[in-house]
Design a protein around this motif. Structure first.
Motif, PDB file in Angstrom:
ATOM      1  N   VAL A  89      -4.637 -11.574   5.860  1.00  0.00           N
ATOM      2  CA  VAL A  89      -4.576 -10.916   7.165  1.00  0.00           C
ATOM      3  C   VAL A  89      -5.760  -9.949   7.259  1.00  0.00           C
ATOM      4  CG1 VAL A  89      -2.059 -11.095   7.250  1.00  0.00           C
ATOM      5  CG2 VAL A  89      -3.107  -9.011   6.342  1.00  0.00           C
ATOM      6  N   TYR A  90      -6.000  -9.421   8.448  1.00  0.00           N
ATOM      7  CA  TYR A  90      -7.018  -8.379   8.589  1.00  0.00           C
ATOM      8  C   TYR A  90      -6.538  -7.347   9.606  1.00  0.00           C
ATOM      9  CZ  TYR A  90      -8.655 -10.874  12.805  1.00  0.00           C
ATOM     10  OH  TYR A  90      -8.740 -11.478  14.034  1.00  0.00           O
ATOM     11  N   SER A  91      -7.098  -6.135   9.505  1.00  0.00           N
ATOM     12  CA  SER A  91      -6.571  -5.005  10.271  1.00  0.00           C
ATOM     13  C   SER A  91      -7.509  -4.549  11.377  1.00  0.00           C
ATOM     14  CB  SER A  91      -6.292  -3.829   9.330  1.00  0.00           C
ATOM     15  OG  SER A  91      -5.365  -4.200   8.332  1.00  0.00           O
ATOM     16  N   SER A  92      -6.956  -3.840  12.346  1.00  0.00           N
ATOM     17  CA  SER A  92      -7.742  -3.294  13.454  1.00  0.00           C
ATOM     18  C   SER A  92      -8.672  -2.203  12.939  1.00  0.00           C
ATOM     19  CB  SER A  92      -6.816  -2.732  14.535  1.00  0.00           C
ATOM     20  OG  SER A  92      -5.994  -1.695  14.017  1.00  0.00           O
ATOM     21  N   ASN A  93      -9.737  -1.942  13.694  1.00  0.00           N
ATOM     22  CA  ASN A  93     -10.770  -1.015  13.209  1.00  0.00           C
ATOM     23  C   ASN A  93     -10.364   0.450  13.235  1.00  0.00           C
ATOM     24  OD1 ASN A  93     -10.899  -0.443  15.927  1.00  0.00           O
ATOM     25  ND2 ASN A  93     -12.916  -1.355  16.254  1.00  0.00           N
ATOM     26  N   ASN A  94      -9.145   0.734  13.663  1.00  0.00           N
ATOM     27  CA  ASN A  94      -8.636   2.106  13.665  1.00  0.00           C
ATOM     28  C   ASN A  94      -7.378   2.247  12.806  1.00  0.00           C
ATOM     29  OD1 ASN A  94      -6.982   0.534  15.275  1.00  0.00           O
ATOM     30  ND2 ASN A  94      -6.526   2.187  16.714  1.00  0.00           N
ATOM     31  N   SER A  95      -7.040   1.200  12.072  1.00  0.00           N
ATOM     32  CA  SER A  95      -5.727   1.126  11.425  1.00  0.00           C
ATOM     33  C   SER A  95      -5.479   2.244  10.418  1.00  0.00           C
ATOM     34  CB  SER A  95      -5.535  -0.238  10.752  1.00  0.00           C
ATOM     35  OG  SER A  95      -6.535  -0.477   9.781  1.00  0.00           O
ATOM     36  N   ILE A  96      -6.461   2.560   9.579  1.00  0.00           N
ATOM     37  CA  ILE A  96      -6.256   3.583   8.546  1.00  0.00           C
ATOM     38  C   ILE A  96      -6.013   4.956   9.172  1.00  0.00           C
ATOM     39  CG2 ILE A  96      -7.280   4.821   6.602  1.00  0.00           C
ATOM     40  CD1 ILE A  96      -6.408   1.982   5.934  1.00  0.00           C
ATOM     41  N   GLU A  97      -6.854   5.348  10.114  1.00  0.00           N
ATOM     42  CA  GLU A  97      -6.684   6.661  10.749  1.00  0.00           C
ATOM     43  C   GLU A  97      -5.365   6.740  11.504  1.00  0.00           C
ATOM     44  OE1 GLU A  97      -8.554   9.342  10.301  1.00  0.00           O
ATOM     45  OE2 GLU A  97      -9.735   8.165   8.891  1.00  0.00           O
ATOM     46  N   GLU A  98      -4.947   5.643  12.116  1.00  0.00           N
ATOM     47  CA  GLU A  98      -3.669   5.636  12.837  1.00  0.00           C
ATOM     48  C   GLU A  98      -2.492   5.792  11.879  1.00  0.00           C
ATOM     49  OE1 GLU A  98      -2.986   5.710  16.052  1.00  0.00           O
ATOM     50  OE2 GLU A  98      -5.104   5.748  16.597  1.00  0.00           O
ATOM     51  N   LEU A  99      -2.556   5.135  10.730  1.00  0.00           N
ATOM     52  CA  LEU A  99      -1.498   5.277   9.736  1.00  0.00           C
ATOM     53  C   LEU A  99      -1.461   6.695   9.178  1.00  0.00           C
ATOM     54  CD1 LEU A  99      -1.966   1.933   7.748  1.00  0.00           C
ATOM     55  CD2 LEU A  99      -0.015   2.500   9.215  1.00  0.00           C
ATOM     56  N   LEU A 100      -2.639   7.259   8.896  1.00  0.00           N
ATOM     57  CA  LEU A 100      -2.715   8.579   8.270  1.00  0.00           C
ATOM     58  C   LEU A 100      -2.196   9.691   9.172  1.00  0.00           C
ATOM     59  CD1 LEU A 100      -6.156   8.484   6.408  1.00  0.00           C
ATOM     60  CD2 LEU A 100      -3.864   8.062   5.492  1.00  0.00           C
ATOM     61  N   LYS A 101      -2.323   9.525  10.485  1.00  0.00           N
ATOM     62  CA  LYS A 101      -1.839  10.552  11.423  1.00  0.00           C
ATOM     63  C   LYS A 101      -0.376  10.903  11.156  1.00  0.00           C
ATOM     64  CE  LYS A 101      -4.766   9.396  15.420  1.00  0.00           C
ATOM     65  NZ  LYS A 101      -4.737   8.823  16.797  1.00  0.00           N
ATOM     66  N   GLN A 102       0.407   9.907  10.812  1.00  0.00           N
ATOM     67  CA  GLN A 102       1.845  10.090  10.656  1.00  0.00           C
ATOM     68  C   GLN A 102       2.193  10.933   9.435  1.00  0.00           C
ATOM     69  OE1 GLN A 102       3.922   8.839  12.934  1.00  0.00           O
ATOM     70  NE2 GLN A 102       2.590   7.430  14.025  1.00  0.00           N
ATOM     71  N   PHE A 103       1.292  10.970   8.450  1.00  0.00           N
ATOM     72  CA  PHE A 103       1.582  11.683   7.204  1.00  0.00           C
ATOM     73  C   PHE A 103       1.314  13.189   7.295  1.00  0.00           C
ATOM     74  CE2 PHE A 103       1.140   7.327   5.651  1.00  0.00           C
ATOM     75  CZ  PHE A 103       2.262   7.229   4.831  1.00  0.00           C
ATOM     76  N   LYS A 104       0.905  13.660   8.466  1.00  0.00           N
ATOM     77  CA  LYS A 104       0.785  15.109   8.663  1.00  0.00           C
ATOM     78  C   LYS A 104       2.155  15.778   8.541  1.00  0.00           C
ATOM     79  CE  LYS A 104      -3.336  14.762  11.572  1.00  0.00           C
ATOM     80  NZ  LYS A 104      -3.913  14.958  12.926  1.00  0.00           N
ATOM     81  N   ASP A 105       3.193  15.004   8.812  1.00  0.00           N
ATOM     82  CA  ASP A 105       4.573  15.448   8.603  1.00  0.00           C
ATOM     83  C   ASP A 105       4.937  15.174   7.146  1.00  0.00           C
ATOM     84  OD1 ASP A 105       7.306  15.842   8.477  1.00  0.00           O
ATOM     85  OD2 ASP A 105       7.768  14.686  10.281  1.00  0.00           O
ATOM     86  N   ASN A 106       5.178  16.224   6.374  1.00  0.00           N
ATOM     87  CA  ASN A 106       5.470  16.069   4.945  1.00  0.00           C
ATOM     88  C   ASN A 106       6.772  15.329   4.665  1.00  0.00           C
ATOM     89  OD1 ASN A 106       3.128  17.410   4.111  1.00  0.00           O
ATOM     90  ND2 ASN A 106       4.114  19.417   4.240  1.00  0.00           N
ATOM     91  N   LYS A 107       7.607  15.186   5.677  1.00  0.00           N
ATOM     92  CA  LYS A 107       8.875  14.482   5.495  1.00  0.00           C
ATOM     93  C   LYS A 107       8.720  12.970   5.631  1.00  0.00           C
ATOM     94  CE  LYS A 107      11.711  18.365   7.086  1.00  0.00           C
ATOM     95  NZ  LYS A 107      12.702  18.818   8.099  1.00  0.00           N
ATOM     96  N   VAL A 108       7.529  12.532   6.056  1.00  0.00           N
ATOM     97  CA  VAL A 108       7.267  11.094   6.214  1.00  0.00           C
ATOM     98  C   VAL A 108       6.851  10.508   4.872  1.00  0.00           C
ATOM     99  CG1 VAL A 108       5.752   9.382   7.281  1.00  0.00           C
ATOM    100  CG2 VAL A 108       6.684  11.252   8.647  1.00  0.00           C
ATOM    101  N   GLY A 109       7.572   9.466   4.448  1.00  0.00           N
ATOM    102  CA  GLY A 109       7.263   8.817   3.183  1.00  0.00           C
ATOM    103  C   GLY A 109       6.578   7.474   3.336  1.00  0.00           C
ATOM    104  N   ALA A 110       6.713   6.870   4.526  1.00  0.00           N
ATOM    105  CA  ALA A 110       6.102   5.561   4.766  1.00  0.00           C
ATOM    106  C   ALA A 110       5.830   5.386   6.256  1.00  0.00           C
ATOM    107  CB  ALA A 110       6.994   4.444   4.264  1.00  0.00           C
ATOM    108  N   VAL A 111       4.838   4.564   6.552  1.00  0.00           N
ATOM    109  CA  VAL A 111       4.482   4.266   7.944  1.00  0.00           C
ATOM    110  C   VAL A 111       4.218   2.767   8.059  1.00  0.00           C
ATOM    111  CG1 VAL A 111       2.909   4.711   9.857  1.00  0.00           C
ATOM    112  CG2 VAL A 111       3.435   6.543   8.235  1.00  0.00           C
ATOM    113  N   ALA A 112       4.863   2.145   9.014  1.00  0.00           N
ATOM    114  CA  ALA A 112       4.693   0.706   9.236  1.00  0.00           C
ATOM    115  C   ALA A 112       3.612   0.454  10.272  1.00  0.00           C
ATOM    116  CB  ALA A 112       6.010   0.097   9.718  1.00  0.00           C
ATOM    117  N   GLY A 113       2.762  -0.552  10.010  1.00  0.00           N
ATOM    118  CA  GLY A 113       1.793  -1.007  10.991  1.00  0.00           C
ATOM    119  C   GLY A 113       2.432  -2.031  11.919  1.00  0.00           C
ATOM    120  N   ARG A 114       1.632  -2.542  12.854  1.00  0.00           N
ATOM    121  CA  ARG A 114       2.147  -3.495  13.853  1.00  0.00           C
ATOM    122  C   ARG A 114       1.495  -4.868  13.703  1.00  0.00           C
ATOM    123  NH1 ARG A 114       1.530  -3.121  20.486  1.00  0.00           N
ATOM    124  NH2 ARG A 114       2.682  -5.054  20.944  1.00  0.00           N
TER     125      ARG A 114
END
Length: 221
Positions: A89-114
């Motif tokens: 598979v391959y990812s969108s050109n913004n995928s890493i930054e979009e995933l990382l945004k969610q981890f600003k919340d320390n209670k987040v342990g995982a983030v699912a892509g689309r």
């Protein structure tokens, strides 16, 4: 640091595009790309990229299943966040930054892509793929809004390092196991709909049945 882990098997034709979809991104954090596979053909492609880019690292997979490959990669990864994906598979050109945004919340342990289907809607199997991923997308959006459990897609997701130290070698659905374990210890799982991963789904009945058998077997386990 971010560790992008790509597991692959007999995917010499697609692993290059998987790697390029990350090295072509504007990733603000320092990162490494760990590629692990058991076959020589895919390994040769990975090594050709690693010679040109020091961020890319090849690991030998002993061919004992994906959980074993993940466990090897987990031990070698230096990142605080691990991004897990596949070599076909391959990812969108913004995928890493979009995933990382969610981890600003320390209670987040995982983030699912689309996942996004690359199949045409003009045939039955392609149409089914679009229907199923659209349903999954809506379910994840609803779960994220309600703060309920989200099953991360193995095609692209990110986890906070240290929560999962290893995966049992007999696990059939590693993404399901990891998602449940992270949620069970009290972390939230978020969804990042803008972190897209492009997937070629089965286009014939035999492959479609085999995929559903693997999925059903993993979920039942």
């Amino acid at each position: 640091m971010i560790s992008i882990i790509i597991t692959a098997f007999k995917e010499p034709k697609t692993i290059g595009k998987a790697i390029e979809s990350f090295i072509n991104q504007k990733i603000k954090n320092d990162y490494e790309i760990i590629c692990i596979c058991p076959d020589k053909e895919t390994a040769l492609v990975i090594k050709s990229y690693s010679r040109k880019n020091k961020r890319i690292k090849y690991l030998k997979d002993p061919h004992k299943g994906k959980p074993t490959a993940l466990n090897i990669a987990f031990k070698k990864a230096k990142g605080d966040i691990l991004v897990l994906t596949d070599g076909d598979v391959y990812s969108s050109n913004n995928s890493i930054e979009e995933l990382l945004k969610q981890f600003k919340d320390n209670k987040v342990g995982a983030v699912a892509g689309r996942p996004v289907s690359l199949n045409s809607r003009e045939n039955m199997y392609g149409y089914w793929s679009h229907v199923l991923i659209d349903i999954a997308h809506k379910l994840r959006l609803k779960a994220a809004k309600n703060g309920s459990f989200i099953h991360c897609t193995g095609y692209l997701y990110a986890i906070r390092a240290g929560i999962i130290k290893s995966v049992p070698p007999n696990i059939l659905a590693d993404d399901g196991y990891i998602s449940h374990k992270i949620y069970d210890v009290g972390y939230k799982i978020n969804y990042s709909p803008n972190a897209e991963v492009y997937v070629k789904y089965p286009d014939n009945f035999s492959d479609w049945v085999n995929q559903k058998k693997r999925s059903a077997g993993g979920y039942n386990q």
